[in-house]
Scaffold this active site. Sequence first.
Site, PDB file in Angstrom:
ATOM      1  N   SER A  79     -12.912   3.126 -39.680  1.00  9.59           N
ATOM      2  CA  SER A  79     -13.435   3.168 -41.043  1.00  9.59           C
ATOM      3  C   SER A  79     -12.497   2.397 -41.964  1.00  9.59           C
ATOM      4  O   SER A  79     -11.455   1.898 -41.547  1.00  9.59           O
ATOM      5  CB  SER A  79     -13.563   4.619 -41.527  1.00  9.59           C
ATOM      6  OG  SER A  79     -12.280   5.166 -41.809  1.00  9.59           O
ATOM      7  N   SER A  81     -11.116   3.794 -44.749  1.00  8.74           N
ATOM      8  CA  SER A  81     -10.478   4.783 -45.620  1.00  8.74           C
ATOM      9  C   SER A  81      -8.996   4.523 -45.836  1.00  8.74           C
ATOM     10  O   SER A  81      -8.392   5.092 -46.748  1.00  8.74           O
ATOM     11  CB  SER A  81     -10.663   6.192 -45.044  1.00  8.74           C
ATOM     12  OG  SER A  81      -9.912   6.356 -43.853  1.00  8.74           O
ATOM     13  N   LYS A 136      -4.306   9.095 -41.816  1.00  8.30           N
ATOM     14  CA  LYS A 136      -4.134   9.094 -43.265  1.00  8.30           C
ATOM     15  C   LYS A 136      -2.640   8.974 -43.572  1.00  8.30           C
ATOM     16  O   LYS A 136      -1.789   8.983 -42.683  1.00  8.30           O
ATOM     17  CB  LYS A 136      -4.678  10.394 -43.887  1.00  8.30           C
ATOM     18  CG  LYS A 136      -6.109  10.729 -43.533  1.00  8.30           C
ATOM     19  CD  LYS A 136      -7.115   9.781 -44.147  1.00  8.30           C
ATOM     20  CE  LYS A 136      -8.548  10.147 -43.750  1.00  8.30           C
ATOM     21  NZ  LYS A 136      -9.535   9.168 -44.258  1.00  8.30           N
ATOM     22  N   SER A 220     -12.223   7.945 -49.183  1.00  8.25           N
ATOM     23  CA  SER A 220     -11.490   8.577 -48.086  1.00  8.25           C
ATOM     24  C   SER A 220     -11.780  10.062 -48.046  1.00  8.25           C
ATOM     25  O   SER A 220     -11.609  10.778 -49.045  1.00  8.25           O
ATOM     26  CB  SER A 220      -9.977   8.350 -48.264  1.00  8.25           C
ATOM     27  OG  SER A 220      -9.251   9.086 -47.309  1.00  8.25           O
TER      28      SER A 220
END
Length: 263
Positions: A79, A81, A136, A220
């Site tokens: 992705s 994010s 993350k 996100s």
Amino acid sequence: MIFDFSFLLVAATLVSGIIWGMDSWLFKARRLQSAAARGASAEEARDPVIVEYARSFFPVILIVLLIRSFLFEPFRIPSDSMMPTLLDGDFIFVNKYSYGLRLPVLNTKVVSIGDPQRGDVIVFRLPSDPATNYIKRLVGLPGDHVVVRDRQVFINGEAVRLELDGVYQGHGHTGARIGVEKLGQATHEVLYIPERYAREYDDVVPAGHYFFMGDNRDNSRDSRYPEVGFVPEGNLVGKAVRIWLNWKLPSAPLWGRIGMPIG
């Protein structure tokens, strides 16, 4: 216990090792004696096919298991994010020993090496679905009071240093605002998408847990959302350290991203 690729590697290592070991200890000598009694040479007393496969694959699978479990594991970013730090289609290496060595499958820490640092980019298992891996940036440590208000992050009452740095012109989200943020010792870029809803937050990170956010702040799904929430220390997989390939059609490959460090 998590039934993922690590589980398959452990199972394959055990099965091939048991087959090879049992044959070596219990059956090979009998097979050779039987061949000798028939007047056949040792070379003619061939091992069963399953034993040949086990003997060939066991060391290879074992080496892959050890490297993947205790040194480095490859992941693909699915992705955007973490833009602009990571792009959709990046393949990365994750350092598995940065925060201690864990047994595969059981995920039990056996050797403690270091602690996660604010600003680290980390792969972790989603608390609500441990079979799913997320990546993350670590924002809040245990005990931190984290506030996100008007796209500004505050930790324990102090604003995280942020300098807006123009308009993003990279891959995807062209026109988003780009900023330079300093978390701990890490200085990195973040994205803001003005036309999107800015998720706000206010809570204290409990002991033994961590608070994560994506660098693409308005795109996100991270610890600000209840389906992710605080991440227990036991769910940490490792620290993302380097990009080894980017492959996403039609622009693939992006040669300039090969070998880039992640910070």
